[in-house]
Design an enzyme around this catalytic site. Sequence first.
Site, PDB file in Angstrom:
ATOM      1  N   GLY A 114       0.824  -1.218   0.000  1.00  0.00           N
ATOM      2  CA  GLY A 114       0.000   0.000   0.000  1.00  0.00           C
ATOM      3  C   GLY A 114       0.850   1.256   0.000  1.00  0.00           C
ATOM      4  CG  ASP A 161      -0.667   5.009  -5.752  1.00  0.00           C
ATOM      5  OD1 ASP A 161      -1.274   5.867  -5.088  1.00  0.00           O
ATOM      6  OD2 ASP A 161      -0.695   3.793  -5.482  1.00  0.00           O
TER       7      ASP A 161
HETATM    8  C1  MEV Z   1      -4.443   2.699  -3.834  1.00  0.00           C
HETATM    9  O1  MEV Z   1      -3.149   3.117  -3.332  1.00  0.00           O
HETATM   10  C2  MEV Z   1      -5.451   3.767  -3.620  1.00  0.00           C
HETATM   11  C3  MEV Z   1      -6.815   3.571  -4.266  1.00  0.00           C
HETATM   12  O2  MEV Z   1      -7.500   4.822  -4.146  1.00  0.00           O
HETATM   13  C4  MEV Z   1      -6.728   3.172  -5.703  1.00  0.00           C
HETATM   14  C5  MEV Z   1      -6.191   4.261  -6.609  1.00  0.00           C
HETATM   15  O3  MEV Z   1      -6.226   5.440  -6.259  1.00  0.00           O
HETATM   16  O4  MEV Z   1      -5.757   3.891  -7.727  1.00  0.00           O
HETATM   17  C6  MEV Z   1      -7.607   2.520  -3.527  1.00  0.00           C
END
Ligand code: MEV
Length: 339
Positions: A114, A161
């Site tokens: 994450g 990201d």
């Molecule tokens: C993943 O780090 C975060 C989410 O919002 C997916 C995304 O933004 O692509 C869950």
Amino acid sequence: MKRVTASAPGKVTLFGEHAVVYGEPALVMSIGRRVYVSAELRGDSNVRIAASDLQLPGVTVTFAGNELVVETDYGRTLSAVAYLRSAVDIVSNYLNVFRGVNLFVRSEMPVGAGLGTSAAVAVATILAYANVLGYDLRKEELAKIGWEVEKSVQGTASPMDTSITTFGGVIKVRLLGSNNYEIKKIQVNPSLPIVVGYVEREARTKDLIIKVRKLRERHPELVDNIIRTIGMLVEDAEKALVGNDLTLLGELMNVNQGLLDALGVSNKRLSDLIYAARAAGALGSKITGAGGGGCIIALAPNNQEAVEVAMKLSGGLTMRTSLGGPGALVHSEEPPTPQ
Ligand code: MEV
């Protein structure tokens, strides 16, 4: 043989994950830990990937009697490799040039936790490969191609990201359509007192995005209101960040966590860590990233060590890192081997 090494940072999402997929803003910050990708052109048209140093949380080594058993989460390994392969293909199409390449990857972060490792892998690969081919991409192009790579591998991804790993620092991101987004750089206190906790991941980002989408299909009004509320909270959080109002930031982190829980992306192990951090004195704590296991962040200005101990006692690992690290860059000389 010409060799180019590029690197890109991981990130913590401060506020707004999941809602960002539906057009709400999110606040995200780069961290001091990075992914390094080196590229060397080959004489043929093969792509060879050596990713031996990727830290994969799914890989475990156990001793059973005299036997050494290595269990690998092949799904995770393969998906990390998929980002590299897709990055080479998409850059080749973009530049209209293809050359075989050797790629060497190493990561200072666990993959799939994450912390935005897949975006960092994608962006560092794009930068290293384009550079070894003799092209200097603008940051905007790099972020956009990185997003294409994430979408091609994951199906759905917001540009969050790939933007933060490209630009670094703290940014506010908002999706404006299927192909368009805006980002705003935010100036904040770079020594924000954040502790990162980690528990093993039970679900992939892709599946968590699908889970939220299905919940929204079953309860459109309810879920849209949760998503909109997260967006409102992000606007308040931006002001609290700029004003360095830690008490308010902590409170908003807790509200954001409640809303993420309502979307169904938390689990018991994450909740245990989140509440342990608060009980040990954190001003706020929440999931960072997609959830389903993975990382949490806790805001702990005075008692970082107590918060770390509490998280470890409730079954998590903790990670120290600086925040606000530089965005993607090409190294003029070989960087030291990361710890
Ligand atoms: C993943 O780090 C975060 C989410 O919002 C997916 C995304 O933004 O692509 C869950």
